[in-house]
Design a protein around this motif. Structure first.
Motif, PDB file in Angstrom:
ATOM      1  N   VAL A  89       5.709   1.831 -13.997  1.00 61.52           N
ATOM      2  CA  VAL A  89       6.139   3.227 -13.893  1.00 61.52           C
ATOM      3  C   VAL A  89       6.948   3.657 -15.115  1.00 61.52           C
ATOM      4  CG1 VAL A  89       8.229   2.790 -12.555  1.00 61.52           C
ATOM      5  CG2 VAL A  89       7.056   4.961 -12.319  1.00 61.52           C
ATOM      6  N   THR A  90       7.736   2.772 -15.681  1.00 56.21           N
ATOM      7  CA  THR A  90       8.532   3.127 -16.862  1.00 56.21           C
ATOM      8  C   THR A  90       7.626   3.386 -18.059  1.00 56.21           C
ATOM      9  OG1 THR A  90      10.337   1.760 -16.036  1.00 56.21           O
ATOM     10  CG2 THR A  90      10.411   2.383 -18.361  1.00 56.21           C
ATOM     11  N   LEU A  91       6.640   2.543 -18.250  1.00 60.30           N
ATOM     12  CA  LEU A  91       5.694   2.735 -19.349  1.00 60.30           C
ATOM     13  C   LEU A  91       4.914   4.037 -19.161  1.00 60.30           C
ATOM     14  CD1 LEU A  91       4.405   1.629 -21.912  1.00 60.30           C
ATOM     15  CD2 LEU A  91       2.815   0.363 -20.468  1.00 60.30           C
ATOM     16  N   LEU A  92       4.515   4.336 -17.937  1.00 57.48           N
ATOM     17  CA  LEU A  92       3.792   5.582 -17.664  1.00 57.48           C
ATOM     18  C   LEU A  92       4.667   6.795 -17.973  1.00 57.48           C
ATOM     19  CD1 LEU A  92       1.186   6.829 -16.628  1.00 57.48           C
ATOM     20  CD2 LEU A  92       2.132   6.713 -14.325  1.00 57.48           C
ATOM     21  N   ARG A  93       5.949   6.727 -17.659  1.00 56.63           N
ATOM     22  CA  ARG A  93       6.854   7.841 -17.965  1.00 56.63           C
ATOM     23  C   ARG A  93       7.016   8.032 -19.468  1.00 56.63           C
ATOM     24  NH1 ARG A  93      10.574   5.885 -13.261  1.00 56.63           N
ATOM     25  NH2 ARG A  93       9.760   7.190 -11.590  1.00 56.63           N
ATOM     26  N   ILE A  94       7.091   6.941 -20.219  1.00 57.63           N
ATOM     27  CA  ILE A  94       7.197   7.032 -21.682  1.00 57.63           C
ATOM     28  C   ILE A  94       5.932   7.662 -22.259  1.00 57.63           C
ATOM     29  CG2 ILE A  94       7.304   5.679 -23.812  1.00 57.63           C
ATOM     30  CD1 ILE A  94       9.157   3.735 -22.245  1.00 57.63           C
ATOM     31  N   ILE A  95       4.771   7.243 -21.777  1.00 53.71           N
ATOM     32  CA  ILE A  95       3.507   7.812 -22.242  1.00 53.71           C
ATOM     33  C   ILE A  95       3.451   9.299 -21.904  1.00 53.71           C
ATOM     34  CG2 ILE A  95       1.005   7.799 -21.871  1.00 53.71           C
ATOM     35  CD1 ILE A  95       1.267   4.723 -21.515  1.00 53.71           C
ATOM     36  N   TRP A  96       3.889   9.661 -20.701  1.00 58.28           N
ATOM     37  CA  TRP A  96       3.866  11.064 -20.295  1.00 58.28           C
ATOM     38  C   TRP A  96       4.775  11.901 -21.192  1.00 58.28           C
ATOM     39  CZ3 TRP A  96       7.669  14.342 -18.417  1.00 58.28           C
ATOM     40  CH2 TRP A  96       7.220  15.578 -18.009  1.00 58.28           C
ATOM     41  N   ILE A  97       5.954  11.383 -21.522  1.00 58.92           N
ATOM     42  CA  ILE A  97       6.868  12.117 -22.410  1.00 58.92           C
ATOM     43  C   ILE A  97       6.229  12.333 -23.776  1.00 58.92           C
ATOM     44  CG2 ILE A  97       9.039  11.926 -23.698  1.00 58.92           C
ATOM     45  CD1 ILE A  97      10.213  10.607 -21.150  1.00 58.92           C
ATOM     46  N   LEU A  98       5.594  11.291 -24.302  1.00 52.15           N
ATOM     47  CA  LEU A  98       4.932  11.424 -25.603  1.00 52.15           C
ATOM     48  C   LEU A  98       3.803  12.450 -25.541  1.00 52.15           C
ATOM     49  CD1 LEU A  98       4.848   7.695 -26.748  1.00 52.15           C
ATOM     50  CD2 LEU A  98       6.346   9.525 -27.574  1.00 52.15           C
ATOM     51  N   LEU A  99       3.038  12.450 -24.453  1.00 52.84           N
ATOM     52  CA  LEU A  99       1.952  13.419 -24.311  1.00 52.84           C
ATOM     53  C   LEU A  99       2.491  14.840 -24.136  1.00 52.84           C
ATOM     54  CD1 LEU A  99      -0.559  11.526 -22.001  1.00 52.84           C
ATOM     55  CD2 LEU A  99      -0.788  12.025 -24.430  1.00 52.84           C
ATOM     56  N   THR A 100       3.614  14.966 -23.467  1.00 53.40           N
ATOM     57  CA  THR A 100       4.194  16.283 -23.256  1.00 53.40           C
ATOM     58  C   THR A 100       4.737  16.860 -24.557  1.00 53.40           C
ATOM     59  OG1 THR A 100       4.746  15.694 -20.992  1.00 53.40           O
ATOM     60  CG2 THR A 100       5.909  17.564 -21.918  1.00 53.40           C
ATOM     61  N   LEU A 101       5.252  16.005 -25.434  1.00 48.67           N
ATOM     62  CA  LEU A 101       5.783  16.476 -26.707  1.00 48.67           C
ATOM     63  C   LEU A 101       4.683  16.797 -27.715  1.00 48.67           C
ATOM     64  CD1 LEU A 101       8.804  14.056 -27.120  1.00 48.67           C
ATOM     65  CD2 LEU A 101       8.836  16.443 -26.374  1.00 48.67           C
ATOM     66  N   SER A 102       3.489  16.289 -27.475  1.00 48.47           N
ATOM     67  CA  SER A 102       2.356  16.586 -28.348  1.00 48.47           C
ATOM     68  C   SER A 102       1.697  17.885 -27.865  1.00 48.47           C
ATOM     69  CB  SER A 102       1.368  15.426 -28.327  1.00 48.47           C
ATOM     70  OG  SER A 102       0.701  15.379 -27.083  1.00 48.47           O
ATOM     71  N   PRO A 103       0.644  18.329 -28.525  1.00 46.54           N
ATOM     72  CA  PRO A 103      -0.036  19.553 -28.083  1.00 46.54           C
ATOM     73  C   PRO A 103      -0.735  19.414 -26.718  1.00 46.54           C
ATOM     74  CG  PRO A 103      -0.588  19.064 -30.356  1.00 46.54           C
ATOM     75  CD  PRO A 103       0.174  17.899 -29.830  1.00 46.54           C
ATOM     76  N   PHE A 104      -0.724  18.242 -26.146  1.00 44.92           N
ATOM     77  CA  PHE A 104      -1.347  17.989 -24.844  1.00 44.92           C
ATOM     78  C   PHE A 104      -0.537  18.692 -23.748  1.00 44.92           C
ATOM     79  CE2 PHE A 104      -2.200  15.317 -21.101  1.00 44.92           C
ATOM     80  CZ  PHE A 104      -3.573  15.282 -21.141  1.00 44.92           C
ATOM     81  N   PRO A 105      -1.181  19.370 -22.806  1.00 46.55           N
ATOM     82  CA  PRO A 105      -0.443  20.129 -21.778  1.00 46.55           C
ATOM     83  C   PRO A 105       0.056  19.242 -20.627  1.00 46.55           C
ATOM     84  CG  PRO A 105      -2.781  20.445 -21.483  1.00 46.55           C
ATOM     85  CD  PRO A 105      -2.615  19.606 -22.739  1.00 46.55           C
ATOM     86  N   GLY A 106       0.876  18.253 -20.942  1.00 46.75           N
ATOM     87  CA  GLY A 106       1.359  17.296 -19.941  1.00 46.75           C
ATOM     88  C   GLY A 106       2.179  17.934 -18.846  1.00 46.75           C
ATOM     89  N   LEU A 107       3.016  18.894 -19.182  1.00 47.58           N
ATOM     90  CA  LEU A 107       3.862  19.526 -18.181  1.00 47.58           C
ATOM     91  C   LEU A 107       3.039  20.330 -17.179  1.00 47.58           C
ATOM     92  CD1 LEU A 107       6.740  19.994 -17.223  1.00 47.58           C
ATOM     93  CD2 LEU A 107       6.854  21.950 -18.753  1.00 47.58           C
ATOM     94  N   VAL A 108       2.029  21.012 -17.652  1.00 54.07           N
ATOM     95  CA  VAL A 108       1.172  21.808 -16.758  1.00 54.07           C
ATOM     96  C   VAL A 108       0.419  20.888 -15.795  1.00 54.07           C
ATOM     97  CG1 VAL A 108      -0.807  23.369 -16.684  1.00 54.07           C
ATOM     98  CG2 VAL A 108       0.948  23.673 -18.432  1.00 54.07           C
ATOM     99  N   ILE A 109      -0.113  19.788 -16.308  1.00 53.38           N
ATOM    100  CA  ILE A 109      -0.833  18.838 -15.456  1.00 53.38           C
ATOM    101  C   ILE A 109       0.109  18.236 -14.425  1.00 53.38           C
ATOM    102  CG2 ILE A 109      -2.023  16.611 -15.467  1.00 53.38           C
ATOM    103  CD1 ILE A 109      -3.273  17.480 -18.128  1.00 53.38           C
ATOM    104  N   TYR A 110       1.339  17.899 -14.836  1.00 54.23           N
ATOM    105  CA  TYR A 110       2.328  17.348 -13.906  1.00 54.23           C
ATOM    106  C   TYR A 110       2.607  18.335 -12.773  1.00 54.23           C
ATOM    107  CZ  TYR A 110       6.496  14.945 -12.239  1.00 54.23           C
ATOM    108  OH  TYR A 110       7.396  14.297 -11.461  1.00 54.23           O
ATOM    109  N   LEU A 111       2.805  19.597 -13.104  1.00 52.85           N
ATOM    110  CA  LEU A 111       3.101  20.604 -12.084  1.00 52.85           C
ATOM    111  C   LEU A 111       1.925  20.800 -11.130  1.00 52.85           C
ATOM    112  CD1 LEU A 111       5.010  23.225 -14.259  1.00 52.85           C
ATOM    113  CD2 LEU A 111       5.978  21.617 -12.600  1.00 52.85           C
TER     114      LEU A 111
END
Length: 58
Positions: free
Chosen positions: A27-49
């Motif tokens: 879970v920690t590694l997944l959270r780090i990957i998600w943060i990196l994807l969210t900071l990139s042009p990838f719409p990580g926050l929208v997918i999370y919501l």
């Protein structure tokens, strides 16, 4: 496929914790990957919501 929001590995809504529990990921590694994807042009926050709204709690 049994996807759900975790009640054990919850920081915000339990989406990433539920995904990690379902697929046996760290879970920690997944959270780090998600943060990196969210900071990139990838719409990580929208997918999370969207997942937060669609996935039931365990």
């Amino acid at each position: 496929m049994n996807l759900y929001r975790s009640t054990n590995h919850r920081v915000f809504a339990g989406v990433l914790g539920g995904l990690a529990e379902r697929f046996g990921w760290n879970v920690t590694l997944l959270r780090i990957i998600w943060i990196l994807l969210t900071l990139s042009p990838f719409p990580g926050l929208v997918i999370y919501l969207i997942l937060w709204l669609l996935l039931p709690e365990k």
